[in-house]
Design an enzyme around this catalytic site. Structure first.
Site, short mmCIF file in Angstrom:
data_model
loop_
_atom_site.label_atom_id
_atom_site.label_comp_id
_atom_site.label_asym_id
_atom_site.label_seq_id
_atom_site.Cartn_x
_atom_site.Cartn_y
_atom_site.Cartn_z
N ASP A 79 -30.18 -37.55 -10.39
CA ASP A 79 -29.19 -37.61 -9.70
C ASP A 79 -28.85 -36.35 -9.04
OD1 ASP A 79 -27.90 -39.90 -11.40
OD2 ASP A 79 -26.68 -38.52 -12.46
N LYS A 131 -18.54 -35.50 -14.81
CA LYS A 131 -18.11 -37.15 -15.13
C LYS A 131 -18.64 -37.80 -16.27
CE LYS A 131 -20.63 -39.74 -11.77
NZ LYS A 131 -21.04 -41.01 -12.12
N ASN A 132 -20.14 -37.67 -15.92
CA ASN A 132 -21.00 -38.11 -17.27
C ASN A 132 -20.79 -38.11 -18.27
OD1 ASN A 132 -21.81 -39.93 -14.85
ND2 ASN A 132 -23.75 -39.01 -14.40
N ARG A 140 -15.49 -40.88 -5.57
CA ARG A 140 -17.09 -41.36 -7.46
C ARG A 140 -16.60 -40.52 -8.03
NH1 ARG A 140 -20.28 -46.40 -7.60
NH2 ARG A 140 -19.09 -45.88 -10.11
N ARG A 153 -30.44 -52.31 -12.18
CA ARG A 153 -30.09 -51.58 -13.38
C ARG A 153 -29.33 -52.39 -14.80
NH1 ARG A 153 -26.05 -46.53 -11.27
NH2 ARG A 153 -26.93 -46.27 -13.49
N CYS A 204 -27.09 -52.12 -8.53
CA CYS A 204 -25.59 -51.67 -7.17
C CYS A 204 -26.75 -50.48 -6.39
CB CYS A 204 -25.06 -50.19 -7.55
SG CYS A 204 -26.20 -49.22 -8.95
N1 EPU Z 1 -32.83 -49.42 -18.23
C1 EPU Z 1 -32.99 -50.13 -18.57
N2 EPU Z 1 -33.05 -50.84 -19.22
C2 EPU Z 1 -31.38 -50.53 -19.88
C3 EPU Z 1 -30.64 -49.90 -19.56
C4 EPU Z 1 -31.42 -48.74 -18.67
O1 EPU Z 1 -34.40 -50.97 -18.02
O2 EPU Z 1 -30.84 -51.42 -20.68
C5 EPU Z 1 -33.43 -47.94 -17.37
C6 EPU Z 1 -33.04 -47.95 -15.83
O3 EPU Z 1 -33.27 -49.03 -14.59
C7 EPU Z 1 -33.46 -46.87 -14.96
C8 EPU Z 1 -33.87 -46.16 -16.43
O4 EPU Z 1 -33.67 -46.99 -17.49
O5 EPU Z 1 -34.21 -47.04 -14.72
C9 EPU Z 1 -32.28 -45.37 -16.78
O6 EPU Z 1 -30.92 -45.48 -17.02
P1 EPU Z 1 -30.14 -45.18 -18.20
O7 EPU Z 1 -29.31 -46.46 -18.34
O8 EPU Z 1 -30.51 -43.97 -18.21
O9 EPU Z 1 -29.06 -44.82 -16.53
P2 EPU Z 1 -27.46 -45.09 -16.55
O10 EPU Z 1 -26.58 -45.01 -18.13
O11 EPU Z 1 -26.76 -46.39 -16.22
C10 EPU Z 1 -27.05 -42.74 -16.13
C11 EPU Z 1 -25.88 -42.40 -15.56
C12 EPU Z 1 -26.12 -42.26 -13.82
C13 EPU Z 1 -27.84 -41.35 -13.63
C14 EPU Z 1 -28.73 -41.92 -15.11
C15 EPU Z 1 -29.76 -41.49 -15.12
C16 EPU Z 1 -24.03 -42.85 -16.42
C17 EPU Z 1 -22.03 -43.47 -15.98
N3 EPU Z 1 -24.51 -42.34 -14.85
O12 EPU Z 1 -27.34 -43.81 -15.81
O13 EPU Z 1 -26.07 -41.62 -12.82
O14 EPU Z 1 -28.63 -41.78 -13.16
O15 EPU Z 1 -27.88 -42.12 -16.35
O16 EPU Z 1 -30.34 -40.32 -15.55
O17 EPU Z 1 -23.72 -41.64 -16.99
C18 EPU Z 1 -24.91 -41.06 -10.86
O18 EPU Z 1 -24.41 -40.23 -11.87
O19 EPU Z 1 -25.02 -40.71 -9.73
C19 EPU Z 1 -25.50 -41.68 -11.92
C20 EPU Z 1 -26.15 -42.41 -10.85
#
Ligand code: EPU
Length: 411
Positions: free
Chosen positions: A296, A11-12, A388, A110, A105
């Site tokens: 995850d 998915k990701n 989802r 986030r 969420c």
């Molecule tokens: N963060 C920041 N600033 C930002 C973005 C992120 O401080 O601008 C922080 C977040 O709060 C978090 C950390 O950085 O503590 C990592 O967040 P990241 O941006 O890596 O997460 P994401 O891209 O929003 C993706 C996956 C998530 C998975 C995370 C971490 C997708 C669509 N989502 O989210 O997947 O948990 O990376 O590996 O790829 C799931 O599939 O259940 C899911 C939540």
């Protein structure tokens, strides 16, 4: 549980790859996509923007012509955070984009500060008003961008900035980039379209901007989180299963932890066999960006630890309050105490089936796993969370011998 099961595509990995198809006016074919709700939402978003998208079996054909809307509607973004993946491609190709802000969420706050920092570093103006983020740039200019937040690298920001930079002028280096396999897969896909990206999978990704991208075909990598989820289900049922279509190299620490729990694991290049003959032993995990233990899988792994022998510590470092599943597991007889971002799990002999409620995607998978090992019947509600991110999980589990059914009329 016994038998063979095939993991779906990730998915990701699929979500940013679908958004990346907006970077070109040529046709892209994305094969074997997992048909799950978040992918359907991304397809809905691409269509709402004006792209032609057709689905044939699990293969998607996407053509994003030159007349696209440049605004991602609130009704779609509010359903799925990953909608923000259209920001980078639209900005790069059309010099302008507007995406409603996703908000928090159930797994905690986030922020999107790193996405904004990345776009601004490339020379875009970014305004946040009336609940949306609007960005504009007559031209994007390559530069060095440090994308490290207080919690380390960001998968989403790395993907978004990498996509935007493919059509920029000059060279961009993302420093402290996320190392996740899904980032490498996105970079490999973009390179087949003619992008010039080097170093994906390391902390420095170099992107040399090109004028335009071609079309192309791609099959996203297998879903390492689905593989881990199925493995946890095998462990709690003391099963013997083979998971095909997986890349064990993406599950290094996870496989080590399964072994620490006493599981026999063997691997080929594209499958793993899990043989869990005895009650599992306690094991402690600390979630971390790749190659660390993935957040995850934290919830599903906890469901395997609640009946393991001994005391385990589960430290959540990515989304520090991602523990709502622990409260539901306790309702099934688990013994979990939460102290800040650490869950202390004292293994019990057996869980007892109960009515439980899913709070988010991975929590719902954790409750299903717990239900498989519990005595009596477990009813998991709000399984729209499960839908989802998993493609026909209950059918895959049924085929392995689990007694699980989707009850019509409930969700
Ligand atoms: N963060 C920041 N600033 C930002 C973005 C992120 O401080 O601008 C922080 C977040 O709060 C978090 C950390 O950085 O503590 C990592 O967040 P990241 O941006 O890596 O997460 P994401 O891209 O929003 C993706 C996956 C998530 C998975 C995370 C971490 C997708 C669509 N989502 O989210 O997947 O948990 O990376 O590996 O790829 C799931 O599939 O259940 C899911 C939540």
């Amino acid at each position: 549980m016994f038998g063979k099961v095939k993991a779906s595509a990730s998915k990701n990995a699929t979500l940013p790859i679908l958004a990346a198809c907006l970077l070109t006016d040529k046709t892209c074919v994305i094969k074997k996509v997992p048909i799950l709700q978040d992918v359907k939402t991304m397809i809905g978003l691409l269509k709402a923007l004006g792209a032609d998208v057709t689905l044939d079996d699990n293969n998607l054909t996407i053509h994003a012509g030159n007349d696209l809307a440049l605004e991602a509607p609130y009704e779609i973004v509010s359903k799925m955070r990953a909608s923000y993946y259209v920001l980078g491609p639209l900005l790069a190709r059309f010099h302008k984009a507007k995406v409603y802000l996703p908000g928090g969420c159930a797994i905690g706050p986030r922020p999107i500060d790193l996405h904004i920092k990345g776009m601004e570093s490339l020379g875009a103006s970014v305004r946040i008003e009336h609940g949306y983020i609007a960005t504009e740039a007559p031209v994007l200019k390559g530069t060095n961008i440090l994308l490290e937040g207080s919690l380390g690298p960001s998968v989403g920001a790395t993907a978004n900035v990498m996509m935007a930079a493919t059509l920029s002028h000059g060279t961009t280096t993302i420093i402290s980039a996320a190392l996740e396999p899904e980032i490498v897969d996105l970079a490999n896909f973009l390179n087949t379209l003619g992008a010039k990206i080097e170093g994906a999978g390391s902390s420095n990704i170099k992107i040399t901007g090109v004028k335009e991208l071609n079309g192309g075909e791609w099959t996203p990598i297998p879903d390492r989180i689905e593989v881990g989820t199925l493995a946890c289900a095998a462990i709690v049922t003391q099963g013997h299963i083979e998971i095909e279509n997986c890349l064990p190299e993406h599950l290094g620490v996870v496989i080590m932890k399964f072994k620490e729990m006493g599981c026999d694991i063997s691997e080929t290049d594209t499958s793993i066999i899990i043989n869990s003959k005895y009650r599992a032993k306690a094991s402690s995990i600390v979630t971390a960006p790749f190659p660390g233990f993935p957040t995850d899988l934290q919830a599903q792994f906890m469901s395997a630890l609640v009946t393991a022998e001994g005391i385990s510590f589960v430290t959540e470092n990515i989304f520090k309050s991602r523990f709502l599943h622990a409260l539901e597991l306790n309702r099934m007889g688990a013994k979990i105490n939460i102290e800040d971002n650490v869950a202390i799990v004292t293994g019990v002999e057996k869980l007892s089936g109960a009515k439980v409620m899913a709070s988010d995607l991975r929590a719902s998978a954790a409750l299903v796993i717990a239900g498989l090992s519990a005595q009596g019947e477990t009813e998991v509600s709000r399984i729209y969370h499960l839908d989802r991110g998993y493609e026909q999980l209950e059918t895959k589990l049924q085929n392995l011998g689990a007694k699980i059914e989707r009850v019509a009329g409930k969700n």
